[in-house]
Design a protein around this motif. Structure first.
Motif, PDB file in Angstrom:
ATOM      1  N   GLU A 282      -5.286 -10.626   3.484  1.00 25.51           N
ATOM      2  CA  GLU A 282      -5.464  -9.232   3.893  1.00 25.51           C
ATOM      3  C   GLU A 282      -6.426  -8.530   2.935  1.00 25.51           C
ATOM      4  O   GLU A 282      -7.274  -7.730   3.342  1.00 25.51           O
TER       5      GLU A 282
ATOM      6  N   HIS B  21       3.354  16.455   2.338  1.00 23.26           N
ATOM      7  CA  HIS B  21       2.225  15.838   1.640  1.00 23.26           C
ATOM      8  C   HIS B  21       1.139  16.843   1.239  1.00 23.26           C
ATOM      9  O   HIS B  21       0.420  16.624   0.261  1.00 23.26           O
ATOM     10  N   ILE B  48      -1.229   2.824   2.329  1.00 23.43           N
ATOM     11  CA  ILE B  48      -1.341   3.139   3.753  1.00 23.43           C
ATOM     12  C   ILE B  48      -0.061   3.832   4.215  1.00 23.43           C
ATOM     13  O   ILE B  48       1.042   3.433   3.839  1.00 23.43           O
ATOM     14  N   GLY B  49      -0.233   4.839   5.024  1.00 26.82           N
ATOM     15  CA  GLY B  49       0.867   5.662   5.520  1.00 26.82           C
ATOM     16  C   GLY B  49       0.260   7.049   5.706  1.00 26.82           C
ATOM     17  O   GLY B  49      -0.906   7.262   5.361  1.00 26.82           O
ATOM     18  N   CYS B  50       1.059   8.010   6.204  1.00 26.45           N
ATOM     19  CA  CYS B  50       0.541   9.382   6.244  1.00 26.45           C
ATOM     20  C   CYS B  50       0.131   9.757   4.825  1.00 26.45           C
ATOM     21  O   CYS B  50      -0.930  10.332   4.587  1.00 26.45           O
ATOM     22  N   SER B  51       0.991   9.399   3.877  1.00 18.48           N
ATOM     23  CA  SER B  51       0.764   9.672   2.463  1.00 18.48           C
ATOM     24  C   SER B  51      -0.548   9.080   1.961  1.00 18.48           C
ATOM     25  O   SER B  51      -1.292   9.716   1.220  1.00 18.48           O
ATOM     26  N   HIS B  67      -1.711  -1.518   2.749  1.00 22.32           N
ATOM     27  CA  HIS B  67      -0.333  -1.051   2.691  1.00 22.32           C
ATOM     28  C   HIS B  67       0.402  -1.691   1.513  1.00 22.32           C
ATOM     29  O   HIS B  67       0.542  -2.918   1.444  1.00 22.32           O
ATOM     30  N   GLY B  91       3.432   6.219   0.020  1.00 24.19           N
ATOM     31  CA  GLY B  91       4.731   6.625   0.542  1.00 24.19           C
ATOM     32  C   GLY B  91       5.873   5.787   0.005  1.00 24.19           C
ATOM     33  O   GLY B  91       5.672   4.884  -0.812  1.00 24.19           O
ATOM     34  N   GLY B  93       7.711   3.784   1.839  1.00 24.98           N
ATOM     35  CA  GLY B  93       7.595   2.438   2.397  1.00 24.98           C
ATOM     36  C   GLY B  93       6.564   1.644   1.597  1.00 24.98           C
ATOM     37  O   GLY B  93       6.771   0.484   1.238  1.00 24.98           O
ATOM     38  N   ASP B  94       5.471   2.294   1.333  1.00 26.04           N
ATOM     39  CA  ASP B  94       4.380   1.689   0.579  1.00 26.04           C
ATOM     40  C   ASP B  94       4.844   1.186  -0.790  1.00 26.04           C
ATOM     41  O   ASP B  94       4.550   0.064  -1.185  1.00 26.04           O
ATOM     42  N   ILE B  98       7.077  -2.755   1.065  1.00 29.79           N
ATOM     43  CA  ILE B  98       6.029  -3.780   0.983  1.00 29.79           C
ATOM     44  C   ILE B  98       5.441  -3.896  -0.431  1.00 29.79           C
ATOM     45  O   ILE B  98       5.055  -4.965  -0.870  1.00 29.79           O
ATOM     46  N   ASN B 120       9.400  10.611   1.740  1.00 34.35           N
ATOM     47  CA  ASN B 120       9.995  11.404   2.825  1.00 34.35           C
ATOM     48  C   ASN B 120      11.169  10.680   3.476  1.00 34.35           C
ATOM     49  O   ASN B 120      11.643  11.057   4.547  1.00 34.35           O
ATOM     50  N   ILE B 122      11.353   8.148   5.167  1.00 35.84           N
ATOM     51  CA  ILE B 122      11.094   7.701   6.552  1.00 35.84           C
ATOM     52  C   ILE B 122       9.684   7.105   6.588  1.00 35.84           C
ATOM     53  O   ILE B 122       8.881   7.344   5.692  1.00 35.84           O
ATOM     54  N   LEU B 125       3.838   7.397   9.369  1.00 28.90           N
ATOM     55  CA  LEU B 125       2.666   6.955  10.139  1.00 28.90           C
ATOM     56  C   LEU B 125       3.029   6.082  11.333  1.00 28.90           C
ATOM     57  O   LEU B 125       2.414   6.162  12.385  1.00 28.90           O
ATOM     58  N   THR B 126       4.051   5.236  11.162  1.00 26.16           N
ATOM     59  CA  THR B 126       4.415   4.349  12.265  1.00 26.16           C
ATOM     60  C   THR B 126       5.459   5.001  13.176  1.00 26.16           C
ATOM     61  O   THR B 126       6.118   4.338  13.964  1.00 26.16           O
TER      62      THR B 126
HETATM   63  C1  LIG Z   1       0.611  -5.202   6.155  1.00 27.05           C
HETATM   64  C2  LIG Z   1       0.956  -4.008   6.970  1.00 27.05           C
HETATM   65  N1  LIG Z   1       2.139  -3.963   7.598  1.00 27.05           N
HETATM   66  C3  LIG Z   1       2.448  -2.889   8.331  1.00 27.05           C
HETATM   67  C4  LIG Z   1       1.584  -1.842   8.454  1.00 27.05           C
HETATM   68  C5  LIG Z   1       1.971  -0.655   9.285  1.00 27.05           C
HETATM   69  N2  LIG Z   1       2.337   0.509   8.494  1.00 27.05           N
HETATM   70  C6  LIG Z   1       1.430   1.459   8.181  1.00 27.05           C
HETATM   71  S1  LIG Z   1       2.060   2.706   7.289  1.00 27.05           S
HETATM   72  C7  LIG Z   1       3.604   2.038   7.317  1.00 27.05           C
HETATM   73  C8  LIG Z   1       4.775   2.708   6.676  1.00 27.05           C
HETATM   74  C9  LIG Z   1       4.483   4.070   6.236  1.00 27.05           C
HETATM   75  O1  LIG Z   1       5.572   4.628   5.587  1.00 27.05           O
HETATM   76  P1  LIG Z   1       5.444   5.250   4.171  1.00 27.05           P
HETATM   77  O2  LIG Z   1       4.832   4.267   3.250  1.00 27.05           O
HETATM   78  O3  LIG Z   1       6.764   5.763   3.792  1.00 27.05           O
HETATM   79  O4  LIG Z   1       4.371   6.402   4.344  1.00 27.05           O
HETATM   80  P2  LIG Z   1       4.488   7.770   5.167  1.00 27.05           P
HETATM   81  O5  LIG Z   1       3.743   7.534   6.432  1.00 27.05           O
HETATM   82  O6  LIG Z   1       5.912   8.027   5.417  1.00 27.05           O
HETATM   83  O7  LIG Z   1       3.854   8.772   4.314  1.00 27.05           O
HETATM   84  C10 LIG Z   1       3.592   0.839   8.014  1.00 27.05           C
HETATM   85  C11 LIG Z   1       4.785  -0.004   8.214  1.00 27.05           C
HETATM   86  C12 LIG Z   1       0.352  -1.943   7.782  1.00 27.05           C
HETATM   87  N3  LIG Z   1      -0.570  -0.990   7.825  1.00 27.05           N
HETATM   88  N4  LIG Z   1       0.083  -3.028   7.055  1.00 27.05           N
END
Ligand SMILES: Cc1ncc(C[n+]2csc(CCOP(=O)(O)OP(=O)(O)O)c2C)c(N)n1
Ligand code: SF4
Ligand SMILES: [Mg+2]
Lengths: 573, 288
Positions: A282, B21, B48-51, B67, B91, B93-94, B98, B120, B122, B125-126
């Protein structure tokens, strides 16, 4: 008198087999012999059979041999596993301690030498490897003085006493064979050679030394066989130039750290093997999409999954070319030998900077870990070219973002690094416009995709391959990495019009440079170490003459022997 | 000297109105200006995310990575050029799903960067799945019957991983957050800043009002000692991770690069790269 022979030492892993080979071959290198070595080892640290095979010659050698002439055995297993490789007038020097026996049907002579006993008499049984080195040296009619000098050099920091006892052990082994010489029938006397200034090193060290010379001062990597030596070399040598290595939590971190560092303007790289490269995919895409220079070394081992972690294979090629989702420009290089490994690695960094993309330097286990002699490297042939990287302030008139991804004639745009006033821009793995802002519009998408792909659309190294032979040939053989040496040796034995190509640039496939040779050959064969014929298929995809193309593959984990290739060529010609 | 306006660009954020954010973005801009940093001296690396979009909304060098990988990338930037102020952000999740491996290792490695988690609870973005910091029982698209896992408490993870600077804030408190980020940037070592940043679209439980009710600022705790890691850990546990302020500071441990002889004498980007002949010969001699 003979011009070349193959010597093998074997025993249990952790028993000093490597150091025996090391002392023996380092001395031979100083004497001016050409050497090529092959280590058989397993993933265990202690125990398990291991052996070190060194081919010694008065002329250039770049392959393992078909047979062995001298087998030094520290246990019965070594004899049982390896004796069948001995020539009929070969010899086994075995430690008398384990009461060695010869398997049925083996013609080579068995000479018992009390390695352990002699070593013990001189102070420690650990010195049995010195006794073995002395015995081997006498068998080949080599002067003991060269070995004594080497022992001095290696052990003097441990004190004169240690030096003396090791020399005594060596000489005792030497004399033992001297006294037995009338009972030894085969001819093991090596042709004398002129002393030469040459190097004796593994491909991994050549690559690492190349990276150091290319200006790498920071590396991020995660250990894996057979790539770890590259990282370990850098850990050892970077401090002398005030550089450092971070051993990361995984390969994803390693590659992204290297991307971050390159983005910020410092040459950086990572090295790994197949499993690590799978994890990096990636991020390799991120480097391609964001046009961030990146160099990765992939030292291939047997796949898939954990596969054959300590064995030879060349099966990552397809993954290197196609492994990333989406289309990115990239360059994949394969050094033709250990000499080329140094220069091509330095070149890889220039290409990454020039074209702003990932460059993968491929190696395979046998090239990475097999030690071989090679001419000394020449610093004056090393150039460092950072391409369109900008480190000085840019006149900042509109006060807005810098056009980092400006559409240009050759697709390459200027790259200000963080810290440069007037160069502020955004970088993202999302499709973006010329200032780096996300933009998913179709017109922009097409323009930016075309721009990126244009950079290496017609890319070719000055020498995309090394060729030996004419354009018109009965047979054209194509190979890469460590298979090259075995191919060369096989072809030398056959009296026919055969042309050999050793690939240096694997991707983009240098098809236009290859075409005259492909067209001019009556038959084409790609010889490689994987199941599916990956290089064969890549060339086939790009070239029309399928009916005259053949492939010869090996995937049992062991390197090709010249005779295997010789037999194959004789079969198809 | 740059003001926070110099850290503004032309890009209009695509965050939902009211998203937490926004305030984090503003706090980063203000903190950088207050610290006397010029826009080109700041490198903002996001996941990657809204954040993750935040690096595109601030005028500075910015890298929107993959991400979960903002931290290794940011550490690489800092290793290349120690003169830069490097901020990583992403974020929950970030950073805790992952990218959790990187988070823990960045904490223990202690490279001199600032990490701001825009939490947040949650996946924004997804479009609304459960996250590592979602509470047990939290109902989302991916946990229709309520989450049956225990939440990760970011500041606990930080304390357990060898952090040298731990802070927590809520995005509604721009002033407090700005101050925290300023100090985080000034801290020599890895600074961990967790920010509760309500997702107004997908998280209807952990709202601005909810946080107002639940957070416990450390200045309400008597004799709080931010250098006593045992006490800090006890306070965090007692208040179920809801403490805000600069919670912990290790002033003794040096940052990663300071332990490497000579590494900081000159940044890598300023160095002469070609080896001298005698240096080359010396190093090559090992192969003879
Ligand atoms: C390798 C990979 N897996 C899945 C995704 C899809 N994806 C994009 S953002 C995200 C989660 C976002 O959540 P968070 O990190 O909490 O950020 P937020 O949008 O809440 O600010 C996922 C699962 C991706 N972009 N890349
Ligand atoms: S979905 Fe949530 S996190 Fe994303 S922008 Fe909207 S409010 Fe913010
Ligand atoms: Mg989130």
């Amino acid at each position: 008198m003979i011009s070349q022979l193959s010597w093998k030492v074997g025993g249990q892993q952790g028993e000093g087999i490597d150091s025996t080979g090391e002392i023996f071959s380092t001395t031979l290198n100083r004497m001016g012999y050409h050497l090529y070595s092959y280590r058989h080892f397993s993933s265990r640290i202690k125990g398990g059979h291991t052996n070190n095979n060194i081919r010694i010659s008065s002329k250039e050698v770049r392959s393992i041999s078909d047979h062995i002439n001298i087998l030094v055995a520290f246990d019965q297993e070594t004899i049982d596993v390896n004796a069948h490789e001995l020539v009929s007038d070969g010899v086994i020097l075995a430690d008398a301690k384990f009461k060695p026996t010869k398997p049925e049907g083996i013609e080579a002579a068995l000479i018992q030498v009390p390695f352990t006993e002699i070593a013990q008499e001189h102070g420690s049984k650990l010195m049995k490897n010195m006794v073995a080195v002395g015995a081997s040296a006498r068998l080949m009619h080599l002067h003991s003085q060269d070995f004594e000098d080497m022992i001095y050099k290696m052990f003097i920091r441990k004190g004169q006493e240690i030096v003396d006892s090791n020399i005594q052990a060596l000489l005792a082994g030497y004399e033992y064979i001297q006294n037995k010489s009338e009972f030894i029938e085969g001819d093991f006397e090596l042709e004398k050679v002129e002393k030469r200034d040459q190097l004796y090193l593994i491909g991994n060290d050549a690559i690492a030394f190349g990276a150091l010379n290319a200006g790498v001062r920071f590396m991020a990597a995660y250990p894996i066989t057979p790539a770890s030596d590259i990282m370990e070399y850098m850990i050892q040598h970077l401090p002398s130039v005030k550089g450092t290595v971070i051993q990361t939590e995984d390969e994803i971190a390693a590659v992204t750290m290297a991307i971050g560092s390159n983005y910020a303007g410092a040459r950086s790289f990572t090295s790994s093997s197949g499993p690590g490269l799978s994890l990096m995919m990636e991020s390799i895409g991120l480097s391609g999409m964001t046009e961030t220079p990146l160099v990765i070394v992939d030292a291939m081992r047997g796949g898939p999954s954990t596969g054959l972690p300590t064995k030879q294979e060349q099966s990552d090629l397809m993954q290197m070319i196609y492994g990333t989702h989406g289309d990115i420009p990239k360059i994949i290089l394969s050094p033709t030998d250990v000499e080329d490994a140094f220069y091509l690695t330095t070149k890889a960094f220039n290409l990454a900077d020039k074209y702003q993309l990932p460059v993968i330097v491929l190696s395979d286990l046998q090239m990475s870990l097999g030690k071989q002699t090679t001419p000394v490297y020449d610093l004056s042939k090393v150039t460092i070219d950072r391409g369109k990287m900008i480190t000085d302030q840019i006149a900042d008139e509109n006060g807005d973002y810098y056009e980092r991804y400006e559409i240009t004639e050759d697709g390459i745009s200027s790259r200000p690094i963080p810290g440069v006033k007037g160069g502020i821009h955004h970088v993202t793995g999302v499709e973006h416009n010329s200032i780096g802002t996300p933009n998913e519009g179709s017109v922009n998408r097409k323009a930016q995709m075309d721009k990126r792909m244009l950079k290496v659309k017609d890319f070719s190294l000055d020498k995309p391959f090394k060729v030996n032979g004419e354009k018109e040939s009965e047979l054209l053989i194509i190979s890469f990495l460590s298979v090259n040496g075995a191919v060369d040796e096989a072809v030398e034995r056959i009296d026919n019009n055969i042309t050999v190509i050793h690939m240096r640039q694997l991707f983009p496939v240098p098809i236009e440079a290859l075409r005259p040779y492909l067209d001019g050959a009556k038959k084409i064969s790609v010889i490689e170490q994987n199941y599916t014929g990956q290089l064969f298929n890549i060339i086939k995809m790009n070239y029309g003459g399928h009916d005259k193309m053949d492939t010869f593959v090996k995937y049992d984990g062991t390197p090709f022997k010249p005779v295997e290739i010789e037999d194959y060529i004789n079969d198809i010609l | 000297m740059a003001t926070f306006k110099d850290f503004r660009n032309h890009v209009k954020p695509n965050w939902c109105p009211g998203c937490g954010h926004f305030s984090i973005q503003a706090a980063i801009q203000r903190a950088a200006a207050n610290n006397g940093i010029e826009p080109e001296e700041l490198a903002l690396i996001s996941g990657i995310g809204c954040s993750g979009r935040v690096s595109g909304y601030i005028k500075s060098y910015g890298f929107h990575a993959t991400h979960g990988r903002s931290l290794p990338l940011a550490q690489g930037v800092k290793m290349a050029n120690d003169d830069l102020t490097v901020v990583a952000s992403g974020g929950d999740g970030d950073g805790f799903a992952i990218g959790m491996g990187h988070t823990v290792h960045a904490l223990k490695r202690n490279i001199d960067i600032t990490y701001i988690v825009m939490d947040n609870q949650i996946y924004g973005l997804t479009k609304g799945q459960t996250s590592p910091s979602s509470s047990t029982g939290f109902v989302t698209k991916s946990t229709p019957d309520g989450s049956i896992e225990a939440p990760i408490v970011p500041i606990k993870t930080a304390m357990a991983s060898g952090a040298t600077f731990v802070a927590q804030s809520v995005s509604s408190d721009i002033k407090g957050l700005t101050k925290i980020i300023e100090e985080a940037m000034n801290h020599k070592g890895f600074s961990f800043v967790a920010v509760f940043s309500p997702c107004v679209t997908y998280n209807k439980v952990n709202t601005y009002d909810w946080f107002k009710e639940h957070i416990v600022p450390i200045d309400t705790i008597e004799d709080y000692d931010e250098t006593d890691s045992n006490a800090v850990t006890r306070h965090i546990n007692e208040h179920e991770g809801m403490l805000t302020g600069i919670l912990y500071r290790d002033t003794e441990r040096k940052s990663y690069s300071e332990y490497i002889d000579g590494y900081l004498d000159e940044t890598l980007v300023e160095r002469e790269l070609k080896l001298e002949q005698d240096q080359f010969d010396d190093i090559m001699a090992a192969f003879k």
